[in-house]
Each structure stands twice: as C-alpha cells, then as structure tokens.
Design a protein around this motif. Structure first.
Motif, mmCIF file in Angstrom:
data_model
loop_
_atom_site.group_PDB
_atom_site.id
_atom_site.type_symbol
_atom_site.label_atom_id
_atom_site.label_comp_id
_atom_site.label_asym_id
_atom_site.label_seq_id
_atom_site.Cartn_x
_atom_site.Cartn_y
_atom_site.Cartn_z
ATOM 1 N N GLU A 77 0.727 -1.045 -0.155
ATOM 2 C CA GLU A 77 0.106 -0.019 0.068
ATOM 3 C C GLU A 77 0.868 1.343 -0.020
ATOM 4 O O GLU A 77 2.094 1.140 0.532
ATOM 5 N N ARG A 78 0.202 2.357 -0.491
ATOM 6 C CA ARG A 78 1.199 3.520 -0.425
ATOM 7 C C ARG A 78 1.249 3.966 1.204
ATOM 8 O O ARG A 78 0.395 3.825 1.955
ATOM 9 N N GLU A 79 2.507 4.608 1.295
ATOM 10 C CA GLU A 79 2.774 4.910 2.692
ATOM 11 C C GLU A 79 3.160 6.356 2.793
ATOM 12 O O GLU A 79 3.671 7.084 1.912
ATOM 13 N N VAL B 299 -5.941 19.587 4.195
ATOM 14 C CA VAL B 299 -5.466 19.561 5.522
ATOM 15 C C VAL B 299 -4.110 18.532 5.443
ATOM 16 O O VAL B 299 -4.067 17.699 4.719
ATOM 17 N N VAL B 300 -3.052 18.865 6.336
ATOM 18 C CA VAL B 300 -2.320 18.038 6.547
ATOM 19 C C VAL B 300 -2.655 16.930 7.202
ATOM 20 O O VAL B 300 -3.438 16.789 8.216
ATOM 21 N N ALA B 301 -2.504 15.785 6.497
ATOM 22 C CA ALA B 301 -2.950 14.581 7.039
ATOM 23 C C ALA B 301 -2.136 13.018 6.882
ATOM 24 O O ALA B 301 -1.489 13.473 5.541
ATOM 25 N N ASN B 302 -2.187 12.365 7.454
ATOM 26 C CA ASN B 302 -1.200 11.026 7.099
ATOM 27 C C ASN B 302 -1.816 9.961 6.327
ATOM 28 O O ASN B 302 -1.272 8.610 6.359
ATOM 29 N N PHE B 303 -2.976 10.119 5.857
ATOM 30 C CA PHE B 303 -3.673 9.213 4.997
ATOM 31 C C PHE B 303 -3.959 9.580 3.650
ATOM 32 O O PHE B 303 -4.367 10.740 3.401
ATOM 33 N N ASP B 304 -3.751 8.564 2.416
ATOM 34 C CA ASP B 304 -3.777 9.115 1.102
ATOM 35 C C ASP B 304 -5.474 9.526 0.692
ATOM 36 O O ASP B 304 -5.306 10.259 -0.185
ATOM 37 N N ASP B 305 -6.287 9.143 1.497
ATOM 38 C CA ASP B 305 -7.705 9.370 1.036
ATOM 39 C C ASP B 305 -7.885 10.889 1.300
ATOM 40 O O ASP B 305 -8.910 11.459 0.527
ATOM 41 N N MET B 306 -7.294 11.706 1.996
ATOM 42 C CA MET B 306 -7.279 13.089 2.246
ATOM 43 C C MET B 306 -6.559 14.113 1.195
ATOM 44 O O MET B 306 -6.759 15.101 1.146
ATOM 45 N N TYR B 307 -6.039 13.237 0.179
ATOM 46 C CA TYR B 307 -5.294 13.991 -1.045
ATOM 47 C C TYR B 307 -6.154 13.754 -2.216
ATOM 48 O O TYR B 307 -6.295 12.883 -2.656
ATOM 49 N N ARG B 308 -6.330 14.711 -2.962
ATOM 50 C CA ARG B 308 -7.024 14.864 -4.199
ATOM 51 C C ARG B 308 -6.324 14.629 -5.398
ATOM 52 O O ARG B 308 -6.701 14.017 -6.287
ATOM 53 N N TYR B 309 -5.087 15.359 -5.451
ATOM 54 C CA TYR B 309 -4.431 15.578 -6.650
ATOM 55 C C TYR B 309 -2.962 14.906 -6.459
ATOM 56 O O TYR B 309 -2.468 15.194 -5.378
ATOM 57 N N TRP B 310 -2.758 14.224 -7.547
ATOM 58 C CA TRP B 310 -1.407 13.629 -7.415
ATOM 59 C C TRP B 310 -0.404 13.586 -8.738
ATOM 60 O O TRP B 310 -0.938 13.861 -9.715
#
Length: 122
Positions: A43-45, A101-112
C-alpha cells in the motif's frame, strides 16, 4: 491542478537525495502537500506533509529524523523532500499530492503527481 515530482535516482546506502514537487497552481482549499511512496505489492505509505504556510508539518515515524519536508517561501508551489541516510528499504516510487489539510492518509489528498523512482542500492 497538476503536480510534478522530480529528483529521484539511484544512490548508495547512506547517501542523500532531494525530491521536488512542483504544483501548477494553488486551488481553493488545497492547502496541504504531502509525500508518499509505494513499492510493488504494498500500500501507499505516508511520509510527510506540510501546510500552505509551512507552520504545520507531520512526519511518519519511519522517516522522522532522516527526511525533511519544506515549502519554498518565495514560490509556495514548490515543496521539497530532503532525504538523508537513505537505506535500501527506502527504495520506492515517491509521489507528491495536494490535499485540504495536513493528514497522514492518502484519502485526504485529491491531486497526485506521476511519481519519481528512488533506488537505494550498493
């Protein structure tokens, strides 16, 4: 919003690399930038994340003390990840991402971004 990660390469154990994430434009509410990595079959880390102001920073325990995330204060669309004391287990594809927001899981990030390969090997 487009993100471009660069700076990866092949290095020996103990070496350093500096990854760069260039963000095409700031989108409303996309205030955080994070770095992640992924190896085949895993999984993505989460590695590190920083707020738009640079005042809020979070690191994973696996890289704390070795990796440093920073945002260019003159061009805030540039976020770097300084990686020191690299180990073979740091070998992965490294991605940057934008989120609300600053978060440690990838679901919180929209653009990659597209990812940049880092290989640590002697």
């Amino acid at each position: 919003v487009q993100l471009q990660a660069s700076g990866g390469g092949l290095v020996q154990p103990g070496a350093s690399l500096r990854l760069r994430c260039k963000i095409s434009s700031r989108t409303f509410s996309m205030d955080a930038t994070g770095w992640f990595r992924q190896t085949p079959g895993k999984e993505r880390e989460f590695l590190a994340a920083i707020s738009w102001s640079g005042e809020t920073i979070e690191y994973s325990d696996s890289v704390k003390g070795r990796f440093t995330i920073s945002r260019d204060m003159f061009n805030k669309n540039i976020v770097d990840l300084q990686m020191n004391s690299l180990r073979p287990e740091d070998t992965a594809v490294y991605y940057c991402a934008s989120g609300t927001v600053v978060a440690n899981f990838d679901d919180m990030y929209r653009y990659w971004g597209q990812g940049t390969q880092v290989t640590v090997s002697s």
